[in-house]
Scaffold this motif. Structure first.
Motif, PDB file in Angstrom:
ATOM      1  N   VAL A 278      42.331  39.035  41.401  1.00  0.00           N
ATOM      2  CA  VAL A 278      41.610  38.904  42.665  1.00  0.00           C
ATOM      3  C   VAL A 278      41.555  37.434  43.042  1.00  0.00           C
ATOM      4  O   VAL A 278      41.160  36.592  42.231  1.00  0.00           O
ATOM      5  CB  VAL A 278      40.178  39.478  42.574  1.00  0.00           C
ATOM      6  CG1 VAL A 278      39.453  39.301  43.909  1.00  0.00           C
ATOM      7  CG2 VAL A 278      40.211  40.948  42.180  1.00  0.00           C
TER       8      VAL A 278
ATOM      9  N   THR B 174      48.289  41.405  44.013  1.00  0.00           N
ATOM     10  CA  THR B 174      47.007  40.714  43.904  1.00  0.00           C
ATOM     11  C   THR B 174      46.120  41.107  45.077  1.00  0.00           C
ATOM     12  O   THR B 174      46.603  41.294  46.201  1.00  0.00           O
ATOM     13  CB  THR B 174      47.231  39.188  43.919  1.00  0.00           C
ATOM     14  OG1 THR B 174      48.032  38.835  42.793  1.00  0.00           O
ATOM     15  CG2 THR B 174      45.921  38.428  43.857  1.00  0.00           C
ATOM     16  N   ARG B 175      44.828  41.219  44.827  1.00  0.00           N
ATOM     17  CA  ARG B 175      43.887  41.554  45.883  1.00  0.00           C
ATOM     18  C   ARG B 175      43.316  40.281  46.495  1.00  0.00           C
ATOM     19  O   ARG B 175      42.902  39.364  45.775  1.00  0.00           O
ATOM     20  CB  ARG B 175      42.749  42.409  45.322  1.00  0.00           C
ATOM     21  CG  ARG B 175      41.713  42.817  46.364  1.00  0.00           C
ATOM     22  CD  ARG B 175      40.727  43.820  45.793  1.00  0.00           C
ATOM     23  NE  ARG B 175      39.657  44.065  46.745  1.00  0.00           N
ATOM     24  CZ  ARG B 175      38.375  43.914  46.490  1.00  0.00           C
ATOM     25  NH1 ARG B 175      37.996  43.517  45.284  1.00  0.00           N
ATOM     26  NH2 ARG B 175      37.459  44.159  47.399  1.00  0.00           N
TER      27      ARG B 175
ATOM     28  N   ARG C 275      35.349  47.069  42.313  1.00  0.00           N
ATOM     29  CA  ARG C 275      34.838  45.754  41.918  1.00  0.00           C
ATOM     30  C   ARG C 275      34.012  45.818  40.635  1.00  0.00           C
ATOM     31  O   ARG C 275      33.684  44.786  40.057  1.00  0.00           O
ATOM     32  CB  ARG C 275      34.003  45.166  43.062  1.00  0.00           C
ATOM     33  CG  ARG C 275      34.840  44.920  44.310  1.00  0.00           C
ATOM     34  CD  ARG C 275      34.040  44.815  45.571  1.00  0.00           C
ATOM     35  NE  ARG C 275      33.317  43.564  45.649  1.00  0.00           N
ATOM     36  CZ  ARG C 275      32.478  43.256  46.642  1.00  0.00           C
ATOM     37  NH1 ARG C 275      32.265  44.134  47.621  1.00  0.00           N
ATOM     38  NH2 ARG C 275      31.856  42.097  46.647  1.00  0.00           N
TER      39      ARG C 275
ATOM     40  N   HIS D 261      47.621  37.108  52.939  1.00  0.00           N
ATOM     41  CA  HIS D 261      47.446  38.507  52.547  1.00  0.00           C
ATOM     42  C   HIS D 261      48.782  39.139  52.160  1.00  0.00           C
ATOM     43  O   HIS D 261      48.866  39.867  51.162  1.00  0.00           O
ATOM     44  CB  HIS D 261      46.811  39.291  53.697  1.00  0.00           C
ATOM     45  CG  HIS D 261      46.609  40.738  53.400  1.00  0.00           C
ATOM     46  ND1 HIS D 261      47.428  41.716  53.907  1.00  0.00           N
ATOM     47  CD2 HIS D 261      45.704  41.373  52.616  1.00  0.00           C
ATOM     48  CE1 HIS D 261      47.031  42.895  53.458  1.00  0.00           C
ATOM     49  NE2 HIS D 261      45.988  42.723  52.675  1.00  0.00           N
TER      50      HIS D 261
ATOM     51  N   GLU E 264      43.382  44.185  38.027  1.00  0.00           N
ATOM     52  CA  GLU E 264      44.009  43.580  39.196  1.00  0.00           C
ATOM     53  C   GLU E 264      43.509  42.148  39.371  1.00  0.00           C
ATOM     54  O   GLU E 264      42.313  41.868  39.272  1.00  0.00           O
ATOM     55  CB  GLU E 264      43.650  44.412  40.426  1.00  0.00           C
ATOM     56  CG  GLU E 264      44.228  43.915  41.727  1.00  0.00           C
ATOM     57  CD  GLU E 264      43.770  44.757  42.901  1.00  0.00           C
ATOM     58  OE1 GLU E 264      44.628  45.141  43.712  1.00  0.00           O
ATOM     59  OE2 GLU E 264      42.554  45.030  42.997  1.00  0.00           O
TER      60      GLU E 264
ATOM     61  N   ALA F  98      49.634  40.656  48.492  1.00  0.00           N
ATOM     62  CA  ALA F  98      50.036  42.050  48.320  1.00  0.00           C
ATOM     63  C   ALA F  98      51.383  42.147  47.613  1.00  0.00           C
ATOM     64  O   ALA F  98      51.583  42.997  46.740  1.00  0.00           O
ATOM     65  CB  ALA F  98      50.089  42.745  49.676  1.00  0.00           C
TER      66      ALA F  98
END
Length: 385
Positions: free
Chosen positions: A84, A112-113, A50, A104, A82, A108
């Motif tokens: 988010v 992407t988170r 992060r 989710h 990435e 994925a």
């Protein structure tokens, strides 16, 4: 009161996000903690991906190696960071577990988170939790507010329209004509779900089915509205007003009153079929009716709404199944598309073109409780936009 580490992490992330990069000593001064504490926080956040640590300073993932003072960058920039996205859900169990799973999986698949926060159905805390998602690096938000009462969208929803990032509502609708009605949203069409249940029971030869439903969630409120819509669409009149149901754990006496009202209607010949929201209540109602001498489906054909645990009942329950997984998937895909088509700047910004209201159609899974052969009618988890 001592600040919790998670809250301090959120404030630290927001400072770095706003500035791009900062020195540990500067962050310590602004947060009012020691440099040792900040270094420990930075190490934790960097290990989670992060934050980036760069030559004794901290930078937002994807920022260049420019010093905090604004000097020239040295060397080539890092690889693209990435993407988010954040998700706020009222809980992570029962109905919303599958919504979260769908979002989710879509994130994925897109590389992407997804970052999740839970509101526990406390709508007055939703704005703070969304701010925490932004501080954690979310560049777009999937929002399912923790609304429970009919007035909650007005009393606890205006903040959503002011979010500074693209936003998609999921399984929630704004009040027509107000700010939230202009947002992207992806929802189950509960009116259609009720309609297919009523049509199915009518097709089995029953009179207008009774509704037994709670009134303590947006889904419950939508099912009640859908019942009125279905009767109007089919030119029907209910033999009795809807029976208000409650949780047997929270209000045993209220639950018993609902069961007794349904039993009385069956014994008086005023009802041969019922639609019950939700699965758990339906299972317990069937069990209690059996103790009182009313058998499902012999004396009462029953359809449940939600289809979370309906198939596991002693008498497997026919149930309306909202497309929960698909709601999460469509919403995440829509948000990611918005983010990748252009810059942010407001809810739904980042896209050339109109906002979207996407309704996904529930399906009816026919089992033993309605007295018909088992099947799924129809496979209708397709969008209406």
């Amino acid at each position: 009161m001592r600040e919790r580490a998670a809250e301090r992490h959120d404030r630290l992330l927001e400072l770095v996000r706003a500035r791009g990069s900062a020195r540990v000593s500067e962050l310590a001064a602004q947060l009012g903690v020691s440099p040792v504490t900040v270094r420990r926080d930075v190490e934790f956040l960097a290990n989670e991906g992060r934050l980036d640590r760069v030559h004794g300073s901290v930078s937002w993932p994807g920022a260049t190696d420019a010093p905090p003072q604004g000097g020239p960058a040295s060397g080539p920039g890092p690889a693209p960071r990435e993407l988010v996205i954040g998700m706020l859900a009222p809980n992570a169990t029962y109905y919303f577990a599958e919504v979260i799973r769908g979002a989710h999986e879509a994130a994925a698949a897109a590389g992407t988170r997804l970052v999740l926060r839970i509101s526990d159905y406390r709508p007055q805390e939703d704005a703070g939790r969304a701010a925490g998602l932004l501080a954690a690096g979310a560049e777009g938000l999937l929002i399912a507010p923790g609304w429970k009462e009919p007035d909650d969208p007005v009393e606890h929803g205006a903040w959503i329209a002011g979010l500074p990032v693209p936003t998609v509502l999921l399984e929630r609708r704004g009040v027509p004509g107000r700010e939230l009605d202009d947002l992207d949203r992806v929802c189950s069409d509960h009116s259609h779900g009720v309609l297919i249940a009523v049509r199915h029971l009518l097709g089995l030869g029953h009179s207008t089915p009774l509704l037994v439903a709670r009134a303590d969630s947006p889904t419950a409120i939508a099912v009640r509205a859908g019942y009125r819509y279905a009767l109007d669409a089919l030119g029907l009149k209910s033999p009795l007003p809807p029976i208000g149901s409650v949780s047997a754990e929270v209000d045993p006496a209220g639950f018993e009153r609902a069961v007794q009202a349904l039993r009385t209607a069956v014994l008086a010949g005023r009802a041969t079929a019922a639609l019950v929201h939700n699965d758990v209540d339906a299972i317990r109602i069937v069990q209690r009716l059996a103790e009182l001498g009313v058998r499902v489906p012999d004396d009462l054909a029953l359809v449940a709404y939600d289809d979370e645990v309906a198939a596991l009942a002693d008498i497997p329950l026919t149930a309306v199944a909202p497309p929960k997984h698909e709601v999460g998937r469509y919403a995440a895909e829509l948000l990611i598309e918005r983010l990748r088509r252009g810059p942010g700047g407001g809810p739904g910004a980042g896209a050339e073109g109109p906002r979207r209201h996407v309704d996904l159609l529930p399906r009816l899974r026919v089992r033993s409780s309605c007295g018909a052969p088992s099947e799924t009618l129809p496979n209708t988890a397709t969008p209406r936009s």
